[in-house]
Design a protein around this motif. Structure first.
Motif, PDB file in Angstrom:
ATOM      1  N   TYR A 158       5.871  -3.780   4.053  1.00  0.00           N
ATOM      2  CA  TYR A 158       6.642  -4.056   3.414  1.00  0.00           C
ATOM      3  C   TYR A 158       7.729  -5.038   4.309  1.00  0.00           C
ATOM      4  N   LEU A 159       7.780  -5.240   5.716  1.00  0.00           N
ATOM      5  CA  LEU A 159       8.322  -5.994   6.030  1.00  0.00           C
ATOM      6  C   LEU A 159       8.880  -7.823   5.804  1.00  0.00           C
TER       7      LEU A 159
ATOM      8  N   VAL B 191       3.863   7.103   1.773  1.00  0.00           N
ATOM      9  CA  VAL B 191       3.394   6.527   3.535  1.00  0.00           C
ATOM     10  C   VAL B 191       2.889   5.389   2.631  1.00  0.00           C
ATOM     11  N   PHE B 192       2.628   4.008   3.908  1.00  0.00           N
ATOM     12  CA  PHE B 192       2.524   2.730   3.323  1.00  0.00           C
ATOM     13  C   PHE B 192       2.012   1.963   4.556  1.00  0.00           C
ATOM     14  N   ASN B 193       2.059   0.591   4.775  1.00  0.00           N
ATOM     15  CA  ASN B 193       1.330  -0.596   5.267  1.00  0.00           C
ATOM     16  C   ASN B 193       2.843  -1.356   5.938  1.00  0.00           C
TER      17      ASN B 193
ATOM     18  N   TYR C 169      -4.026   9.181   6.610  1.00  0.00           N
ATOM     19  CA  TYR C 169      -4.724   7.974   5.691  1.00  0.00           C
ATOM     20  C   TYR C 169      -4.636   6.768   5.211  1.00  0.00           C
ATOM     21  N   THR C 170      -5.264   5.763   5.708  1.00  0.00           N
ATOM     22  CA  THR C 170      -4.731   4.377   4.583  1.00  0.00           C
ATOM     23  C   THR C 170      -5.592   3.996   3.309  1.00  0.00           C
TER      24      THR C 170
ATOM     25  N   ASP D 267       0.440  -1.126  -0.392  1.00  0.00           N
ATOM     26  CA  ASP D 267      -0.525  -0.218   0.204  1.00  0.00           C
ATOM     27  C   ASP D 267       0.682   1.186  -0.193  1.00  0.00           C
ATOM     28  N   PHE D 268       1.675   1.177  -0.896  1.00  0.00           N
ATOM     29  CA  PHE D 268       2.997   2.721  -0.727  1.00  0.00           C
ATOM     30  C   PHE D 268       2.717   3.463  -2.197  1.00  0.00           C
ATOM     31  N   GLU D 269       2.528   4.742  -1.160  1.00  0.00           N
ATOM     32  CA  GLU D 269       1.231   5.465  -1.654  1.00  0.00           C
ATOM     33  C   GLU D 269       1.835   7.157  -1.748  1.00  0.00           C
ATOM     34  N   LYS D 270       1.776   8.063  -3.013  1.00  0.00           N
ATOM     35  CA  LYS D 270       2.650   9.349  -3.077  1.00  0.00           C
ATOM     36  C   LYS D 270       1.714   9.991  -1.731  1.00  0.00           C
ATOM     37  N   SER D 271       1.794  11.269  -0.855  1.00  0.00           N
ATOM     38  CA  SER D 271       1.049  11.852   0.296  1.00  0.00           C
ATOM     39  C   SER D 271       1.658  12.668   0.545  1.00  0.00           C
ATOM     40  N   THR D 272       1.351  13.687   0.228  1.00  0.00           N
ATOM     41  CA  THR D 272       1.814  15.624   0.706  1.00  0.00           C
ATOM     42  C   THR D 272       1.463  15.370   2.493  1.00  0.00           C
ATOM     43  N   SER D 273       2.768  15.806   2.216  1.00  0.00           N
ATOM     44  CA  SER D 273       3.437  16.010   4.237  1.00  0.00           C
ATOM     45  C   SER D 273       3.619  17.549   4.061  1.00  0.00           C
TER      46      SER D 273
END
Length: 494
Positions: A177-178, A171-173, A274-275, A115-121
């Motif tokens: 990922y691990l 952001v991601f899960n 957000y996820t 669930d790797f997504e670009k996300s504005t910080s």
């Protein structure tokens, strides 16, 4: 204990625990993002590697994070400049950008679905005193070469007076990922992974380290301590170099997600994201680990916060603890010159996804005798700066004394509600908990780590150390370090 959103993704384990004395080249203690990344970087190397975790995999700090991958970290760049200089802050910025590249590369090369997504910080404030600081952080980031934005975007019902944003963050899960990295590690012939294998003691003998793990011994040439907080106190003097912060996190199911994550510039921290599966995650009510010990109230405050923002009851509520340093830089590298083959990685200042990834790269480079450009600024033996002394006094010495004094004077606060009692038996301080059927559970009330008095967590049903964050279940079993010893009355802590 409260379960995090990410722990839903933990698979049924098929890893064994230690069952015999072992010998290896490198022992990695802790299988969170630091330990897993270090092991991943040593896949198919000439080194024989043993990766161990004291519990089942992915149930500790990494599984309780918010899962942000960002270099926009509150106002840390101006804080680092204030203690060191512009170049040190820029190097830290570059290290965070490098960590993001490493994560992206690992995901792409291993085809990891996480669930790797670009996300504005964003960093934002509702405090008029913080507005100028945000403007200063904008200018610093621009001087680093970052593309910084100031556009006004609405998000939930959070009030803000000023904000800055960057768009090249993610952001991601973290658990997914691990597992992606672990799948590669499992295929490597030079790495063995064990869980439920807790390290206790380290001694040096005949040019090798002997580490007690459960009831067995591991002989190794090098040690990587990737266990969030070291389980020893003298080498490195880490209790003086850091302090522990506890945060409360909730997740509520919502209809629409947004590609944005944020954090306040001022304390106490409010952090959100957000996820991919439409959860809104909110972190709030942060404090030094000993400052707020009415844990039921802390959870309820966090639940109330997310209800105000989403009009939803949270589906998940959990807590996490982070190790913070006095100069806003992590501690990564050799613990001291006296023990050149023991490496440590801690003090991520709540930014564990980038700094844990970075630590795995730095330490694996050091093991392979490769020079890493970030090795010098993160080394645990860096000199004490005058501007750090105030933080050491306030956040470490005074905070520990405050916690100790409170628990000494007020052994049984009102929220124990006659279910928990701290008293003395045979001149020893003990804690007693009565469960729902009236059964008595009695333990020592003294943390084996540095002898702080313990407080009872009425929500998680644990005895928690207000000094450095050790946790024990109602029967006295150690479930989170730095203490690796139990607090059972009928057994020695030595």
């Amino acid at each position: 204990m409260k379960k995090s959103l990410w722990q839903n993704y933990i698979r049924k384990s098929n890893f064994e625990k230690i069952e015999e004395n072992l010998e290896t080249d490198i022992l990695i203690i802790g299988a969170g993002i630091t330990g897993i990344t270090t092991a991943y970087n040593l896949v198919n190397s000439k080194h024989k590697v043993l990766l161990i975790d004291g519990n089942s995999l992915f149930n500790n700090t990494t599984a309780k994070t918010t899962g942000k991958i960002t270099y926009l970290q509150e106002l840390n760049y101006q804080r680092i400049i204030n203690i060191y200089d512009f170049q040190t802050a820029k190097l830290y910025y570059e290290s965070q950008k490098e960590a993001i590249k490493i994560i992206k590369k690992n995901i792409k090369e291993n085809n990891i679905s996480c669930d790797f997504e670009k996300s504005t910080s964003i960093t934002f404030t509702n405090d008029p005193k913080e507005v100028e600081k945000i403007e200063l952080e904008k200018e610093i980031l621009k001087n680093f070469g970052a593309k910084v934005y100031s556009e006004e975007k609405s998000f939930n019902k959070i009030k803000k007076l000023n904000m800055l944003s960057v768009k090249d963050t993610y952001v991601f899960n973290p658990v997914k990922y691990l597992y992606g990295l672990l799948d590669k590690i499992k295929k490597s012939k030079n790495i063995t992974t064990l869980e439920n294998s807790k390290a206790y003691k380290i001694k040096f003998e005949n040019d090798k380290y002997i580490v007690k793990v459960n009831d067995y011994y591991v002989k190794t040439k090098k040690i990587v301590l990737a266990c969030n907080y070291p389980f020893f106190t003298i080498p490195g003097l880490f209790p003086l170099k850091s302090y522990v912060e506890k945060s409360y996190i909730t997740a509520a199911k919502i209809k629409d997600k947004k590609n944005i994550n944020g954090i306040t510039s001022n304390y106490p921290t409010l952090s959100f994201r957000y996820t991919a599966d439409n959860f809104f995650i909110l972190l709030s009510n942060s404090s030094r680990v000993g400052d707020k010990i009415n844990y039921a109230k802390n959870y309820q405050d966090c639940i109330n916060n997310i209800k105000k923002l989403t009009s939803k009851n949270p589906n998940y509520a959990w807590s996490n603890m982070d190790v913070l340093t006095h100069d806003y830089l992590p501690l990564i590298g050799k613990i001291t010159s006296l023990f050149p083959d023991i490496f440590i990685a801690t003090g991520y200042n709540t930014w564990g996804m980038t700094n844990g990834t970075l630590a795995g790269k730095i330490i694996s480079d050091m093991i392979n005798n490769k020079k890493n450009k970030y090795e010098e600024i993160f080394k645990p033996t860096r000199k004490l700066k005058l501007k750090k002394i105030k933080s050491i006094f306030v956040n470490t010495l005074c905070a520990s004394l405050k916690s100790f004094s409170f628990n000494l004077i007020k052994k049984n606060p009102s929220w124990y509600k006659n279910k928990v009692f701290v008293t003395y038996k045979n001149k020893k301080r003990v804690g007693i908990y009565y469960d729902d059927i009236g059964k008595e559970h009695i333990v020592s009330n003294v943390c084996p780590h540095l002898k702080c008095f313990l407080t009872f967590n009425t929500i998680d049903k644990t005895w928690d150390c207000p000094c450095h964050g050790s946790r024990f279940d109602i029967d006295g079993n150690s479930i989170k370090g730095p203490s690796v010893y139990n607090i059972k009355i009928d057994e020695s802590n030595e």
